[in-house]
Design a protein around this motif. Structure first.
Motif, PDB file in Angstrom:
ATOM      1  N   GLU A  19       0.837  -1.208   0.000  1.00  0.00           N
ATOM      2  CA  GLU A  19       0.000   0.000   0.000  1.00  0.00           C
ATOM      3  C   GLU A  19       0.876   1.264   0.000  1.00  0.00           C
ATOM      4  O   GLU A  19       0.649   2.185  -0.777  1.00  0.00           O
ATOM      5  CB  GLU A  19      -0.932  -0.009   1.212  1.00  0.00           C
ATOM      6  N   GLU A  20       1.871   1.296   0.876  1.00  0.00           N
ATOM      7  CA  GLU A  20       2.746   2.472   0.978  1.00  0.00           C
ATOM      8  C   GLU A  20       3.536   2.703  -0.306  1.00  0.00           C
ATOM      9  O   GLU A  20       3.644   3.835  -0.789  1.00  0.00           O
ATOM     10  CB  GLU A  20       3.707   2.314   2.154  1.00  0.00           C
ATOM     11  N   THR A  21       4.083   1.648  -0.866  1.00  0.00           N
ATOM     12  CA  THR A  21       4.907   1.820  -2.063  1.00  0.00           C
ATOM     13  C   THR A  21       4.068   2.097  -3.305  1.00  0.00           C
ATOM     14  O   THR A  21       4.532   2.765  -4.230  1.00  0.00           O
ATOM     15  CB  THR A  21       5.834   0.614  -2.290  1.00  0.00           C
ATOM     16  N   THR A  22       2.837   1.632  -3.321  1.00  0.00           N
ATOM     17  CA  THR A  22       1.944   1.966  -4.433  1.00  0.00           C
ATOM     18  C   THR A  22       1.606   3.455  -4.393  1.00  0.00           C
ATOM     19  O   THR A  22       1.550   4.120  -5.437  1.00  0.00           O
ATOM     20  CB  THR A  22       0.676   1.085  -4.389  1.00  0.00           C
ATOM     21  N   ARG A  23       1.428   4.009  -3.196  1.00  0.00           N
ATOM     22  CA  ARG A  23       1.215   5.465  -3.069  1.00  0.00           C
ATOM     23  C   ARG A  23       2.449   6.237  -3.560  1.00  0.00           C
ATOM     24  O   ARG A  23       2.319   7.252  -4.239  1.00  0.00           O
ATOM     25  CB  ARG A  23       0.906   5.843  -1.627  1.00  0.00           C
ATOM     26  N   LEU A  24       3.639   5.752  -3.214  1.00  0.00           N
ATOM     27  CA  LEU A  24       4.869   6.410  -3.680  1.00  0.00           C
ATOM     28  C   LEU A  24       4.994   6.333  -5.196  1.00  0.00           C
ATOM     29  O   LEU A  24       5.436   7.298  -5.834  1.00  0.00           O
ATOM     30  CB  LEU A  24       6.097   5.779  -3.028  1.00  0.00           C
ATOM     31  N   SER A  37      -3.109  13.712 -10.862  1.00  0.00           N
ATOM     32  CA  SER A  37      -3.243  13.327  -9.454  1.00  0.00           C
ATOM     33  C   SER A  37      -4.549  12.574  -9.209  1.00  0.00           C
ATOM     34  O   SER A  37      -4.616  11.726  -8.310  1.00  0.00           O
ATOM     35  CB  SER A  37      -3.136  14.550  -8.535  1.00  0.00           C
ATOM     36  N   GLU A  38      -5.570  12.850 -10.002  1.00  0.00           N
ATOM     37  CA  GLU A  38      -6.844  12.152  -9.845  1.00  0.00           C
ATOM     38  C   GLU A  38      -6.739  10.696 -10.304  1.00  0.00           C
ATOM     39  O   GLU A  38      -7.289   9.797  -9.674  1.00  0.00           O
ATOM     40  CB  GLU A  38      -7.960  12.846 -10.642  1.00  0.00           C
ATOM     41  N   ALA A  39      -6.069  10.471 -11.414  1.00  0.00           N
ATOM     42  CA  ALA A  39      -5.988   9.124 -11.981  1.00  0.00           C
ATOM     43  C   ALA A  39      -4.870   8.281 -11.367  1.00  0.00           C
ATOM     44  O   ALA A  39      -4.910   7.054 -11.430  1.00  0.00           O
ATOM     45  CB  ALA A  39      -5.774   9.210 -13.493  1.00  0.00           C
ATOM     46  N   ALA A  40      -3.892   8.918 -10.768  1.00  0.00           N
ATOM     47  CA  ALA A  40      -2.685   8.230 -10.315  1.00  0.00           C
ATOM     48  C   ALA A  40      -2.929   7.063  -9.358  1.00  0.00           C
ATOM     49  O   ALA A  40      -2.332   5.989  -9.541  1.00  0.00           O
ATOM     50  CB  ALA A  40      -1.707   9.224  -9.703  1.00  0.00           C
ATOM     51  N   PRO A  41      -3.774   7.207  -8.334  1.00  0.00           N
ATOM     52  CA  PRO A  41      -3.941   6.064  -7.415  1.00  0.00           C
ATOM     53  C   PRO A  41      -4.397   4.786  -8.115  1.00  0.00           C
ATOM     54  O   PRO A  41      -3.828   3.717  -7.894  1.00  0.00           O
ATOM     55  CB  PRO A  41      -4.977   6.568  -6.409  1.00  0.00           C
ATOM     56  N   GLU A  42      -5.386   4.897  -8.990  1.00  0.00           N
ATOM     57  CA  GLU A  42      -5.874   3.685  -9.662  1.00  0.00           C
ATOM     58  C   GLU A  42      -4.854   3.178 -10.684  1.00  0.00           C
ATOM     59  O   GLU A  42      -4.661   1.969 -10.830  1.00  0.00           O
ATOM     60  CB  GLU A  42      -7.219   3.927 -10.340  1.00  0.00           C
ATOM     61  N   LEU A  43      -4.184   4.081 -11.392  1.00  0.00           N
ATOM     62  CA  LEU A  43      -3.159   3.646 -12.344  1.00  0.00           C
ATOM     63  C   LEU A  43      -2.013   2.928 -11.631  1.00  0.00           C
ATOM     64  O   LEU A  43      -1.491   1.926 -12.132  1.00  0.00           O
ATOM     65  CB  LEU A  43      -2.631   4.842 -13.143  1.00  0.00           C
ATOM     66  N   ALA A  44      -1.631   3.410 -10.480  1.00  0.00           N
ATOM     67  CA  ALA A  44      -0.566   2.759  -9.708  1.00  0.00           C
ATOM     68  C   ALA A  44      -1.023   1.383  -9.223  1.00  0.00           C
ATOM     69  O   ALA A  44      -0.256   0.414  -9.287  1.00  0.00           O
ATOM     70  CB  ALA A  44      -0.148   3.637  -8.538  1.00  0.00           C
TER      71      ALA A  44
END
Length: 160
Positions: A19-24, A37-44
């Motif tokens: 979880e932490e490294t996916t956020r990074l 920034s909106e799409a980044a969490p799901e793309l990661a």
């Protein structure tokens, strides 16, 4: 270089690390302009699922925790024993990170050396990684550890 114990990550440590490294990963792609920034969490999360379809149990992947001799965690490294684009006899560092409180003390170099030793012990002859261009400290670490540029991408913003 400080003393470092590199041990396999435990399965019960993986979920929080992932979880932490996916956020990074998301934040890094936003920082270089690859993702909004909106799409980044799901793309990661998708990128992570693509590379780790079986999570912690994905074949050919190794996850290491770096610890001080007293057991204090200082960082982690994720290794793939085969190169993702097929380069023969080459492993890949997907992620290496020293916890912020322990940076600048030599743990990055110690963790990198531990990763190299693990790969070498598996009979793999080379190790490659990718580094974001904004990460000057990491680039310097890799260069002074004997890593050389294999490919390089460059970008120019044309919006003003």
């Amino acid at each position: 270089m400080p003393e470092l114990i590199a041990r396999p990550m435990r399965e019960n440590e993986f979920a929080q690390w992932n979880e932490e490294t996916t956020r990074l990963l998301a934040a890094s792609h936003v920082a270089v302009g690859n993702w909004s920034s909106e799409a980044a969490p799901e793309l990661a999360r998708k990128a992570r699922r693509d590379v780790l379809p079986d999570g912690f149990a994905t074949a050919g992947m190794l996850f290491l925790k770096g610890l001080q001799p007293d057991g204090t965690p200082v960082g982690s490294v994720w290794l793939g024993l085969t190169y993702p684009r097929g380069t023969p006899d080459c492993a890949f560092i997907y992620f290496i990170e020293v916890d912020e409180a322990h940076r600048g003390k030599g743990y990055g170099r110690a963790l990198l050396s531990a990763a190299e030793n693990v790969v070498r012990s598996r009979g793999v002859k080379s190790l490659e990684l990718n580094v974001f261009g904004f990460n000057a400290a990491a680039i310097q670490l890799y260069e002074t550890s004997g890593y050389g540029v294999v490919t390089q991408q460059m970008r120019k913003s044309l919006d003003g």
